[in-house]
Design a protein around this motif. Structure first.
Motif, PDB file in Angstrom:
ATOM      1  N   LEU A 201      39.343  45.560  46.417  1.00 50.52           N
ATOM      2  CA  LEU A 201      40.259  45.727  45.129  1.00 50.52           C
ATOM      3  C   LEU A 201      40.090  44.798  44.287  1.00 50.52           C
ATOM      4  O   LEU A 201      40.161  45.090  43.081  1.00 50.52           O
ATOM      5  N   ASN A 204      36.798  45.398  42.320  1.00 55.84           N
ATOM      6  CA  ASN A 204      36.052  46.629  42.081  1.00 55.84           C
ATOM      7  C   ASN A 204      37.078  47.402  41.305  1.00 55.84           C
ATOM      8  O   ASN A 204      37.077  48.628  41.044  1.00 55.84           O
ATOM      9  N   THR A 205      38.259  46.759  41.080  1.00 53.87           N
ATOM     10  CA  THR A 205      39.142  47.413  40.144  1.00 53.87           C
ATOM     11  C   THR A 205      39.741  46.793  38.993  1.00 53.87           C
ATOM     12  O   THR A 205      39.759  45.540  38.887  1.00 53.87           O
ATOM     13  N   TRP A 206      40.325  47.438  38.143  1.00 55.17           N
ATOM     14  CA  TRP A 206      40.795  47.190  36.749  1.00 55.17           C
ATOM     15  C   TRP A 206      41.984  45.959  37.052  1.00 55.17           C
ATOM     16  O   TRP A 206      42.087  44.596  36.652  1.00 55.17           O
TER      17      TRP A 206
END
Length: 339
Positions: A201, A204-206
């Motif tokens: 997370l 790989n996430t905003w």
């Protein structure tokens, strides 16, 4: 190797030194290897499977408690309410079960309350960032005090709650059999799964990138449309929730509620973050580094116990380890100064 890149307000590219990212991990692995070798040479049975199980079990609790501390450190904050939420959850859960609430529902309520306290802590700390450290401490005191008042109603033991602990909760935290063929408690598996998921997370996430962006440069993050207040509040909420989870799991481990169970986590969570190499100024490091710091700290504690050192002596040795680690990491410039 991966490096961090962002644009400054002048349009210049700001790139972190890859060596800064991996230095903490390299040092951590070196320390861990040295401690394991010393343990094998000085303490009989140190490298046995039974001792490895014990080390991983204790590391799991510290690792779960350190999740929130790592996220806070990545934006340049520290959460000192963690041990008090742990202690509060540890006595609130059995108290709710004694009151007749089903265990799953009681756990959900404690989890939500932990997240709520964390969110309140985040909102207040953000508004008063000059006093954020003391603010988090005050919120922790208030939360654990309120829980003690509740648990003391009709009892003279507000800080200790005697209640039957569900067998399934004991099995999660201190299982002595085999879990899916592995002779380890499920809490270790839970920690590993959460660590892997959090690592994914964060990169790989905003939301994960927003945390690093705010820690690296608040001005640049704001110009990217990132709400610092929302991120600050959410990570403190996660910290509160993970602290509550840790407190409930410790109930299964100890078999009884005690408000002081979280006290050792006041500075050990910070120590794990520092030893792992995550910058307390924000923007550099991550939970993978904290996992390494947790293992180093737990193995060191096990070694010192095996050598027969008293608790004050153990604290002195850990302090002597933290001081040079901070000095080493402090020599690396912060990402916002690397252009």
């Amino acid at each position: 190797m991966v490096s961090t890149v962002m644009k400054t307000e002048t349009g210049m590219t700001m790139r972190s030194n890859p060596l800064r990212t991996y230095k903490g991990i390299s040092i951590g692995f070196g320390l861990l290897a040295c401690l394991l070798v010393l343990g094998a040479l000085l303490v009989p049975g140190f490298v046995s499977s039974q001792n490895a199980r014990s080390i991983l079990l204790l590391a799991a609790f510290l690792g779960l408690a350190s999740i929130g501390q790592t996220l806070c450190a990545l934006v340049g904050a520290l959460d000192l309410s963690i041990p008090y939420i742990i202690g509060g959850a540890n006595i609130l859960l059995p108290s709710l079960m004694v009151a007749g609430l089903p265990a799953p529902l009681a756990m959900l309520l404690v989890l939500l309350l932990g997240a709520l306290v964390g969110a309140t802590n985040g909102a207040l700390s953000f508004k008063l960032q000059g006093q954020a450290l003391i603010m988090s401490l005050g919120v922790g005191f208030a939360a654990v005090g309120a829980v003690q008042i509740y648990t003391s109603l009709g009892s003279q033991f507000g800080g200790t709650v005697f209640a039957p602990v569900p067998e399934w909760l004991r099995n999660i935290s201190a299982f002595n059999g085999k879990f899916f063929g592995l002779p380890i408690p499920p809490v270790i598996i839970i920690w590993a799964v959460i660590a892997i998921a959090l690592g994914w997370l964060m990169h790989n996430t905003w939301f994960g990138r927003s945390i690093y962006a705010i820690g690296g440069s608040r001005t640049a993050a704001a110009r990217l449309g990132i709400s610092e207040f929302k991120v600050w509040t959410v990570i403190h909420s996660v910290s509160g929730a993970m602290s509550a989870i840790t407190g409930m799991l410790l109930l299964g481990f100890s078999g009884g509620g005690f408000v002081g169970v979280g006290d050792p986590y006041l500075f050990t969570t910070v120590a794990a973050v520092v030893i792992g190499g995550t910058s307390l100024l924000g923007g550099a490091g991550g939970y993978g580094a904290t996992v390494l710091g947790v293992l180093v700290l737990t193995v060191l504690t096990s070694l010192l116990v095996g050598l027969g050192l008293s608790f004050p002596a153990q604290q002195a040795v850990v302090g002597l380890l933290i001081v040079p680690m901070v000095a080493i990491y402090a020599r690396s410039p912060h990402i916002r100064n690397q252009i």
